[in-house]
Design an enzyme around this catalytic site. Structure first.
Site, PDB file in Angstrom:
ATOM      1  N   SER A 123       0.867  -1.178   0.000  1.00  0.00           N
ATOM      2  CA  SER A 123       0.000   0.000   0.000  1.00  0.00           C
ATOM      3  C   SER A 123       0.906   1.231   0.000  1.00  0.00           C
ATOM      4  O   SER A 123       2.105   1.119   0.288  1.00  0.00           O
ATOM      5  CB  SER A 123      -0.881   0.002   1.252  1.00  0.00           C
ATOM      6  OG  SER A 123      -0.054   0.160   2.401  1.00  0.00           O
ATOM      7  N   ASP A 175      -0.872  -1.642  -4.070  1.00  0.00           N
ATOM      8  CA  ASP A 175      -2.232  -1.926  -3.612  1.00  0.00           C
ATOM      9  C   ASP A 175      -3.000  -0.608  -3.433  1.00  0.00           C
ATOM     10  O   ASP A 175      -2.519   0.297  -2.740  1.00  0.00           O
ATOM     11  CB  ASP A 175      -2.139  -2.691  -2.279  1.00  0.00           C
ATOM     12  CG  ASP A 175      -3.461  -3.278  -1.837  1.00  0.00           C
ATOM     13  OD1 ASP A 175      -4.313  -3.554  -2.701  1.00  0.00           O
ATOM     14  OD2 ASP A 175      -3.630  -3.481  -0.618  1.00  0.00           O
ATOM     15  N   HIS A 190     -12.425  -4.560   3.865  1.00  0.00           N
ATOM     16  CA  HIS A 190     -11.087  -4.770   4.420  1.00  0.00           C
ATOM     17  C   HIS A 190     -11.177  -4.942   5.938  1.00  0.00           C
ATOM     18  O   HIS A 190     -12.076  -4.383   6.572  1.00  0.00           O
ATOM     19  CB  HIS A 190     -10.192  -3.561   4.129  1.00  0.00           C
ATOM     20  CG  HIS A 190      -9.874  -3.402   2.670  1.00  0.00           C
ATOM     21  ND1 HIS A 190     -10.171  -2.268   1.965  1.00  0.00           N
ATOM     22  CD2 HIS A 190      -9.282  -4.243   1.791  1.00  0.00           C
ATOM     23  CE1 HIS A 190      -9.767  -2.408   0.709  1.00  0.00           C
ATOM     24  NE2 HIS A 190      -9.228  -3.596   0.570  1.00  0.00           N
ATOM     25  N   GLY A 200      -9.724 -10.392   1.872  1.00  0.00           N
ATOM     26  CA  GLY A 200      -9.717 -11.854   2.025  1.00  0.00           C
ATOM     27  C   GLY A 200      -9.740 -12.338   3.471  1.00  0.00           C
ATOM     28  O   GLY A 200     -10.144 -13.467   3.739  1.00  0.00           O
ATOM     29  N   ASN A 253      -4.440  -9.355   3.951  1.00  0.00           N
ATOM     30  CA  ASN A 253      -3.513  -8.490   4.679  1.00  0.00           C
ATOM     31  C   ASN A 253      -3.704  -8.640   6.189  1.00  0.00           C
ATOM     32  O   ASN A 253      -2.827  -9.131   6.899  1.00  0.00           O
ATOM     33  CB  ASN A 253      -3.732  -7.030   4.238  1.00  0.00           C
ATOM     34  CG  ASN A 253      -2.800  -6.072   4.935  1.00  0.00           C
ATOM     35  OD1 ASN A 253      -1.724  -6.464   5.377  1.00  0.00           O
ATOM     36  ND2 ASN A 253      -3.185  -4.820   5.055  1.00  0.00           N
TER      37      ASN A 253
HETATM   38  P1  13P Z   1      -7.775  -7.693   4.407  1.00  0.00           P
HETATM   39  O1  13P Z   1      -6.865  -6.830   5.217  1.00  0.00           O
HETATM   40  O2  13P Z   1      -9.177  -7.638   4.867  1.00  0.00           O
HETATM   41  O3  13P Z   1      -7.271  -9.093   4.282  1.00  0.00           O
HETATM   42  O4  13P Z   1      -7.813  -7.069   2.937  1.00  0.00           O
HETATM   43  C1  13P Z   1      -6.634  -7.014   2.181  1.00  0.00           C
HETATM   44  C2  13P Z   1      -6.834  -6.272   0.915  1.00  0.00           C
HETATM   45  O5  13P Z   1      -7.861  -6.364   0.284  1.00  0.00           O
HETATM   46  C3  13P Z   1      -5.733  -5.438   0.427  1.00  0.00           C
HETATM   47  O6  13P Z   1      -6.085  -4.711  -0.690  1.00  0.00           O
END
Ligand code: 13P
Length: 287
Positions: free
Chosen positions: A49, A84, A177, A209, A231
């Protein structure tokens, strides 16, 4: 090998599995993910990111670290280094720094502006052989303690952006997220199926995810999702393992305070999380 994400995602879409994007924060994170991908003979996408890029002293530091690590750890599976949720300016900075893949998140712009900016980046990325991810329909998440529910993208807008020639498309299907709230209604498979039908072979990306139940992940893959971003789950696993180490007083025993010892349980926890996801996504032995 640092490569664009195009080939691995085209293969994933055709083979009905998904490649994981795991976000990195530092050397330990990067090493843990690369080693696990190599052990499992899986392609992998390292997500960065803009905030994490800044934390790691800038995108150039990140690129140099990842390239050197691939070389010195003898990583032979395909690895994409991916921005990202990039801003328009951030995309150009990553292209310049040597990233192999870019995400332009124009989901908060009116669709016409999202189209315009994405179109320009399609041209630049094609020239340089980079893959490009675009987004339609904002992905929700926690901001200032308030959890925003994820939007559901308009399938026609998805087609409009897909037709510009992007490599992969992130579409909101009620995903968010971070941790999912108790009352989360789940992914909208109706929306996903409608988008899939419109965009045909275009690999779709599932953000957020962390915490999506396995059966929903499998169903999303069956409906055309070929890239899944994780993430928070690695962060939670890392934090819990390091917390346990400290709470057991291990940092106070012998040389237990050595950062290489102190962080080791966290690294193992990231590896276990990445392994579990690669197995669930079906990318093992697909390098
Ligand atoms: P999470 O942190 O919910 O796993 O999402 C990760 C994500 O989509 C990064 O772009």
């Amino acid at each position: 090998m640092l490569v664009s994400a195009k080939e691995m995602l085209v293969k994933a879409k055709a083979g009905h599995y998904a490649v994981g994007q795991f976000n990195i924060n530092n050397l330990e994170w990067t090493k843990a993910i690369l080693q696990t991908a190599q052990e499992l003979n899986s392609p992998v996408i390292l997500g960065v990111s803009e905030g994490a890029g800044k934390y790691m002293c800038g995108f150039k530091t990140v690129t140099d670290m990842v390239k050197a690590m691939i070389d010195e750890l003898k990583i032979t599976v395909p690895v994409a280094l991916h921005l990202d949720h990039g801003t328009y300016e951030g995309c150009y900075r990553c292209i310049e720094a040597g990233f192999s893949s870019i995400m332009f998140d124009g989901s908060h712009y009116p669709i016409a502006e999202n189209v315009e900016k994405t179109k320009e980046l399609v041209r630049v990325c094609a020239e340089k052989g980079l893959s490009l991810e675009a987004e339609v329909g904002a992905i929700g998440g926690e901001e200032d303690g308030v959890i925003g529910m994820g939007e559901c993208a308009d399938p026609d807008e998805c087609k409009q952006i897909a037709d510009l020639g992007v490599t992969m498309l992130a579409a909101g299907i009620g995903n968010i997220h971070g941790k999912y709230p108790e009352n989360w209604p789940g992914l909208s498979f109706e929306t996903l199926a409608a988008i899939s039908e419109k965009v045909g072979k275009m690999p779709l990306v599932l953000h957020g995810g962390t915490g999506i139940p396995s059966d929903m992940i499998r169903k999303a893959i069956s409906l055309g999702v070929s890239k899944i971003n994780v993430n928070t789950e690695c962060q939670l696993a890392f934090a819990a393992a390091v917390r346990k180490y400290v709470e057991e007083g291990k940092d106070l025993q012998g040389k237990g305070f050595d950062p290489r010892k102190l962080l080791a349980p966290g690294v193992e926890a990231i590896k276990a999380t990445v392994r579990e996801k690669m197995e669930l996504f079906g990318s093992v032995d697909k390098a």
